[in-house]
Design an enzyme around this catalytic site. Structure first.
Site, PDB file in Angstrom:
ATOM      1  N   HIS A  96      48.046  11.940  49.824  1.00  0.00           N
ATOM      2  CA  HIS A  96      49.234  12.560  49.184  1.00  0.00           C
ATOM      3  C   HIS A  96      49.178  13.821  49.386  1.00  0.00           C
ATOM      4  O   HIS A  96      47.935  14.706  49.528  1.00  0.00           O
ATOM      5  CB  HIS A  96      49.210  12.041  47.939  1.00  0.00           C
ATOM      6  N   ASP A  98      50.078  16.876  46.720  1.00  0.00           N
ATOM      7  CA  ASP A  98      50.175  17.105  45.198  1.00  0.00           C
ATOM      8  C   ASP A  98      51.711  17.517  44.686  1.00  0.00           C
ATOM      9  O   ASP A  98      52.083  18.482  45.263  1.00  0.00           O
ATOM     10  CB  ASP A  98      49.140  18.203  44.571  1.00  0.00           C
ATOM     11  N   HIS A 246      45.752  14.926  51.318  1.00  0.00           N
ATOM     12  CA  HIS A 246      44.466  14.877  51.136  1.00  0.00           C
ATOM     13  C   HIS A 246      44.113  13.464  50.375  1.00  0.00           C
ATOM     14  O   HIS A 246      45.111  12.725  49.880  1.00  0.00           O
ATOM     15  CB  HIS A 246      43.616  15.717  49.885  1.00  0.00           C
ATOM     16  N   ARG A 261      38.870  21.530  38.742  1.00  0.00           N
ATOM     17  CA  ARG A 261      40.154  21.988  39.511  1.00  0.00           C
ATOM     18  C   ARG A 261      41.136  22.920  38.906  1.00  0.00           C
ATOM     19  O   ARG A 261      41.359  22.581  37.684  1.00  0.00           O
ATOM     20  CB  ARG A 261      40.942  20.741  40.017  1.00  0.00           C
TER      21      ARG A 261
END
Length: 273
Positions: A96, A98, A246, A261
Protein backbone atom coordinates in the site's frame (compact mmCIF):
# COMPACT_ATOMS: atom_id res chain seq x y z
CA UNK A 1 27.90 11.36 4.25
CA UNK A 2 28.48 8.01 2.56
CA UNK A 3 25.67 6.51 0.47
CA UNK A 4 25.32 2.80 -0.35
CA UNK A 5 22.49 1.77 -2.66
CA UNK A 6 20.45 -1.26 -1.57
CA UNK A 7 19.06 -2.20 -4.98
CA UNK A 8 19.29 -0.60 -8.43
CA UNK A 9 15.64 0.50 -8.20
CA UNK A 10 15.16 1.71 -4.63
CA UNK A 11 16.76 2.30 -1.26
CA UNK A 12 20.04 3.56 0.20
CA UNK A 13 21.87 3.33 3.53
CA UNK A 14 23.48 6.54 4.77
CA UNK A 15 26.50 6.53 7.07
CA UNK A 16 28.52 9.36 8.57
CA UNK A 17 25.39 11.21 9.70
CA UNK A 18 25.26 12.27 13.37
CA UNK A 19 21.65 12.96 14.32
CA UNK A 20 22.57 13.34 18.01
CA UNK A 21 23.96 16.77 17.12
CA UNK A 22 21.61 19.71 16.41
CA UNK A 23 20.14 19.34 12.93
CA UNK A 24 21.49 21.98 10.55
CA UNK A 25 19.74 23.25 7.44
CA UNK A 26 22.58 21.87 5.32
CA UNK A 27 22.16 18.38 6.79
CA UNK A 28 18.36 18.50 6.38
CA UNK A 29 18.78 19.51 2.74
CA UNK A 30 21.32 16.72 2.18
CA UNK A 31 18.97 14.11 3.66
CA UNK A 32 16.13 15.42 1.51
CA UNK A 33 18.28 15.21 -1.63
CA UNK A 34 19.10 11.55 -0.88
CA UNK A 35 15.41 10.84 -0.27
CA UNK A 36 14.52 12.29 -3.69
CA UNK A 37 17.24 10.17 -5.32
CA UNK A 38 16.57 6.85 -3.57
CA UNK A 39 12.88 7.07 -2.44
CA UNK A 40 13.64 5.40 0.91
CA UNK A 41 16.75 6.01 3.02
CA UNK A 42 18.06 4.36 6.20
CA UNK A 43 20.37 5.20 9.07
CA UNK A 44 21.61 2.40 11.32
CA UNK A 45 22.06 2.38 15.08
CA UNK A 46 20.95 5.88 15.99
CA UNK A 47 19.88 6.97 19.46
CA UNK A 48 17.24 9.42 18.35
CA UNK A 49 15.16 10.97 21.14
CA UNK A 50 11.45 11.69 20.57
CA UNK A 51 12.20 15.43 20.51
CA UNK A 52 14.92 14.93 17.89
CA UNK A 53 12.55 12.67 15.91
CA UNK A 54 10.04 15.51 15.69
CA UNK A 55 12.75 18.04 14.82
CA UNK A 56 13.95 15.83 11.98
CA UNK A 57 10.41 15.41 10.63
CA UNK A 58 9.72 19.15 10.87
CA UNK A 59 12.74 19.83 8.67
CA UNK A 60 10.88 18.07 5.83
CA UNK A 61 7.54 19.88 6.12
CA UNK A 62 4.19 20.11 7.86
CA UNK A 63 3.45 17.32 10.33
CA UNK A 64 0.23 15.33 10.49
CA UNK A 65 -2.30 15.88 13.24
CA UNK A 66 -2.34 13.43 16.17
CA UNK A 67 -3.71 10.07 15.05
CA UNK A 68 -7.38 9.63 16.07
CA UNK A 69 -7.03 5.89 16.89
CA UNK A 70 -3.42 4.83 17.40
CA UNK A 71 -1.61 5.53 20.70
CA UNK A 72 1.21 8.06 20.83
CA UNK A 73 4.53 8.32 22.60
CA UNK A 74 3.95 9.82 26.04
CA UNK A 75 4.37 13.58 25.87
CA UNK A 76 4.59 13.59 22.05
CA UNK A 77 1.12 13.32 20.54
CA UNK A 78 2.37 13.57 16.94
CA UNK A 79 4.58 10.49 17.29
CA UNK A 80 2.49 7.38 16.67
CA UNK A 81 3.47 4.38 18.80
CA UNK A 82 3.02 1.22 16.73
CA UNK A 83 3.04 -1.78 19.06
CA UNK A 84 2.27 -5.29 17.89
CA UNK A 85 2.37 -8.80 19.35
CA UNK A 86 0.04 -11.80 19.54
CA UNK A 87 -2.51 -9.72 21.45
CA UNK A 88 -2.39 -6.88 18.93
CA UNK A 89 -1.54 -8.32 15.51
CA UNK A 90 -0.49 -5.86 12.77
CA UNK A 91 -2.80 -4.84 9.93
CA UNK A 92 -0.24 -3.39 7.49
CA UNK A 93 0.86 -6.65 5.86
CA UNK A 94 -0.32 -5.70 2.41
CA UNK A 95 1.25 -3.58 -0.33
CA UNK A 96 0.00 0.00 0.00
CA UNK A 97 0.79 3.67 -0.33
CA UNK A 98 -0.43 5.50 2.75
CA UNK A 99 -3.80 7.24 2.73
CA UNK A 100 -4.19 7.89 -0.99
CA UNK A 101 -7.92 8.32 -0.39
CA UNK A 102 -7.35 11.58 1.51
CA UNK A 103 -7.43 14.90 -0.31
CA UNK A 104 -3.92 15.67 0.89
CA UNK A 105 -1.88 12.50 0.49
CA UNK A 106 0.99 12.33 3.02
CA UNK A 107 4.40 13.21 1.62
CA UNK A 108 6.68 11.13 3.83
CA UNK A 109 7.02 9.03 6.96
CA UNK A 110 9.95 8.78 9.35
CA UNK A 111 10.02 5.52 11.29
CA UNK A 112 12.28 4.73 14.25
CA UNK A 113 12.69 1.13 15.43
CA UNK A 114 12.50 0.95 19.23
CA UNK A 115 12.03 -2.79 19.89
CA UNK A 116 12.38 -5.40 17.17
CA UNK A 117 11.85 -9.18 17.25
CA UNK A 118 14.87 -11.46 17.18
CA UNK A 119 13.69 -12.91 13.89
CA UNK A 120 11.24 -11.47 11.37
CA UNK A 121 9.40 -8.16 11.29
CA UNK A 122 11.10 -6.84 8.15
CA UNK A 123 9.59 -4.07 6.03
CA UNK A 124 9.59 -4.06 2.24
CA UNK A 125 9.41 -1.07 -0.11
CA UNK A 126 8.64 -0.95 -3.82
CA UNK A 127 9.43 1.75 -6.38
CA UNK A 128 6.46 3.07 -8.33
CA UNK A 129 8.96 4.79 -10.66
CA UNK A 130 10.40 1.38 -11.57
CA UNK A 131 6.91 -0.08 -12.03
CA UNK A 132 6.10 2.69 -14.52
CA UNK A 133 9.41 2.32 -16.36
CA UNK A 134 8.75 -1.42 -16.88
CA UNK A 135 5.36 -0.84 -18.50
CA UNK A 136 5.18 -1.68 -22.21
CA UNK A 137 5.05 1.51 -24.26
CA UNK A 138 1.55 0.70 -25.46
CA UNK A 139 0.32 0.25 -21.90
CA UNK A 140 1.86 3.59 -20.88
CA UNK A 141 -0.19 5.25 -23.61
CA UNK A 142 -3.34 3.35 -22.65
CA UNK A 143 -3.06 4.36 -18.97
CA UNK A 144 -2.40 8.05 -19.64
CA UNK A 145 -5.55 9.97 -18.89
CA UNK A 146 -7.19 7.17 -16.90
CA UNK A 147 -8.14 7.94 -13.30
CA UNK A 148 -8.74 5.66 -10.33
CA UNK A 149 -11.03 5.99 -7.31
CA UNK A 150 -9.17 5.58 -4.01
CA UNK A 151 -11.20 4.99 -0.87
CA UNK A 152 -10.80 3.31 2.53
CA UNK A 153 -10.27 -0.09 0.95
CA UNK A 154 -8.67 -2.50 3.42
CA UNK A 155 -9.26 -0.07 6.29
CA UNK A 156 -12.87 -1.25 6.30
CA UNK A 157 -11.59 -4.26 8.23
CA UNK A 158 -10.39 -2.04 11.09
CA UNK A 159 -13.86 -1.12 12.32
CA UNK A 160 -15.32 -3.46 14.94
CA UNK A 161 -18.99 -2.83 14.03
CA UNK A 162 -21.10 -2.10 10.97
CA UNK A 163 -22.36 1.07 12.65
CA UNK A 164 -18.85 2.46 13.07
CA UNK A 165 -18.01 1.59 9.48
CA UNK A 166 -21.19 3.25 8.20
CA UNK A 167 -20.29 6.49 10.00
CA UNK A 168 -16.66 6.37 8.82
CA UNK A 169 -17.37 5.99 5.09
CA UNK A 170 -18.82 9.48 4.52
CA UNK A 171 -16.26 11.01 6.88
CA UNK A 172 -13.26 9.68 4.94
CA UNK A 173 -14.82 9.77 1.49
CA UNK A 174 -12.72 9.09 -1.59
CA UNK A 175 -10.20 10.72 -3.91
CA UNK A 176 -9.82 10.47 -7.69
CA UNK A 177 -6.19 10.30 -8.84
CA UNK A 178 -4.54 9.69 -12.23
CA UNK A 179 -3.11 6.23 -12.81
CA UNK A 180 0.06 7.82 -14.14
CA UNK A 181 1.39 10.38 -11.69
CA UNK A 182 4.23 12.87 -12.03
CA UNK A 183 6.38 13.61 -9.00
CA UNK A 184 6.14 17.31 -8.04
CA UNK A 185 9.88 17.61 -7.28
CA UNK A 186 11.75 15.13 -9.49
CA UNK A 187 9.34 15.35 -12.43
CA UNK A 188 9.55 11.58 -12.90
CA UNK A 189 6.46 9.59 -13.87
CA UNK A 190 5.26 6.77 -11.61
CA UNK A 191 2.51 4.16 -11.59
CA UNK A 192 -0.02 5.59 -9.16
CA UNK A 193 -1.86 2.41 -8.21
CA UNK A 194 -2.09 0.30 -5.07
CA UNK A 195 -4.38 -2.61 -4.51
CA UNK A 196 -5.23 -1.66 -0.91
CA UNK A 197 -7.16 1.52 -1.75
CA UNK A 198 -8.04 1.59 -5.47
CA UNK A 199 -11.62 0.38 -5.80
CA UNK A 200 -12.51 1.35 -9.37
CA UNK A 201 -11.04 2.83 -12.56
CA UNK A 202 -13.18 5.55 -14.08
CA UNK A 203 -14.70 5.27 -17.56
CA UNK A 204 -14.41 1.47 -17.54
CA UNK A 205 -17.14 -1.09 -16.88
CA UNK A 206 -16.69 -2.91 -13.60
CA UNK A 207 -15.50 -6.13 -15.22
CA UNK A 208 -12.88 -4.33 -17.32
CA UNK A 209 -11.81 -2.22 -14.34
CA UNK A 210 -11.38 -5.33 -12.20
CA UNK A 211 -9.34 -7.02 -14.92
CA UNK A 212 -7.05 -3.99 -15.23
CA UNK A 213 -6.68 -3.79 -11.44
CA UNK A 214 -5.58 -7.43 -11.36
CA UNK A 215 -3.10 -6.83 -14.18
CA UNK A 216 -1.64 -3.77 -12.43
CA UNK A 217 -1.41 -5.61 -9.10
CA UNK A 218 0.53 -8.43 -10.70
CA UNK A 219 2.72 -6.01 -12.65
CA UNK A 220 3.69 -4.11 -9.51
CA UNK A 221 4.47 -7.24 -7.50
CA UNK A 222 7.92 -7.81 -8.99
CA UNK A 223 11.08 -8.29 -6.87
CA UNK A 224 13.06 -6.17 -9.36
CA UNK A 225 11.21 -3.08 -8.06
CA UNK A 226 11.52 -3.99 -4.37
CA UNK A 227 13.86 -3.98 -1.38
CA UNK A 228 13.64 -5.58 2.05
CA UNK A 229 14.97 -4.10 5.31
CA UNK A 230 16.02 -6.18 8.31
CA UNK A 231 15.45 -3.92 11.30
CA UNK A 232 17.78 -3.37 14.22
CA UNK A 233 16.81 -1.31 17.27
CA UNK A 234 17.68 2.33 16.64
CA UNK A 235 17.32 2.18 12.85
CA UNK A 236 15.62 5.07 11.08
CA UNK A 237 13.76 4.79 7.76
CA UNK A 238 12.47 7.76 5.76
CA UNK A 239 10.41 7.20 2.65
CA UNK A 240 8.68 9.29 0.00
CA UNK A 241 5.09 8.11 0.18
CA UNK A 242 4.17 9.67 -3.17
CA UNK A 243 6.23 7.30 -5.32
CA UNK A 244 6.61 4.13 -3.22
CA UNK A 245 4.59 1.32 -1.71
CA UNK A 246 5.50 -0.59 1.43
CA UNK A 247 4.61 -3.84 3.19
CA UNK A 248 5.24 -4.62 6.88
CA UNK A 249 5.89 -8.36 7.00
CA UNK A 250 3.80 -9.91 9.81
CA UNK A 251 5.86 -13.06 10.40
CA UNK A 252 7.15 -12.40 13.92
CA UNK A 253 4.17 -13.15 16.19
CA UNK A 254 3.92 -13.81 19.08
CA UNK A 255 7.06 -11.66 19.51
CA UNK A 256 6.78 -7.95 20.36
CA UNK A 257 7.65 -5.15 17.90
CA UNK A 258 7.52 -1.41 18.65
CA UNK A 259 8.07 1.38 16.13
CA UNK A 260 7.65 5.17 16.41
CA UNK A 261 6.34 7.00 13.34
CA UNK A 262 5.95 10.64 12.41
CA UNK A 263 4.08 11.50 9.21
CA UNK A 264 4.88 14.59 7.15
CA UNK A 265 1.82 15.59 5.18
CA UNK A 266 3.22 18.51 3.13
CA UNK A 267 6.64 18.76 1.52
CA UNK A 268 8.16 22.13 2.43
CA UNK A 269 10.45 22.01 -0.63
CA UNK A 270 7.81 21.07 -3.23
CA UNK A 271 5.91 23.59 -5.35
CA UNK A 272 2.50 24.52 -3.95
CA UNK A 273 -0.39 22.42 -5.26
Amino acid sequence: MDVAKITPAIGAVLTGVDLSAPLTQAMADALYAQLMDHQVIFLRGTDLSPAAHLKLAESFGQLDEPHPLYPHVEGYERIVKLENDSGAPPDTNTWHTDLTFKRVQPFASILVARVVPEVGGDTMWSSCYAAYDRLPEGMKQDLEGLEAIHDMGDFRNSFPSKEQLDSALPRFGHMIRPLIGRHPVTGRKFLNFNEAFVTHILDLPTNAANSLKTWLTNHMNKPEDQMRWRWQAGDIAMWDNRCTMHYAVADYLPAYRCMNRVTVIRDARAPED
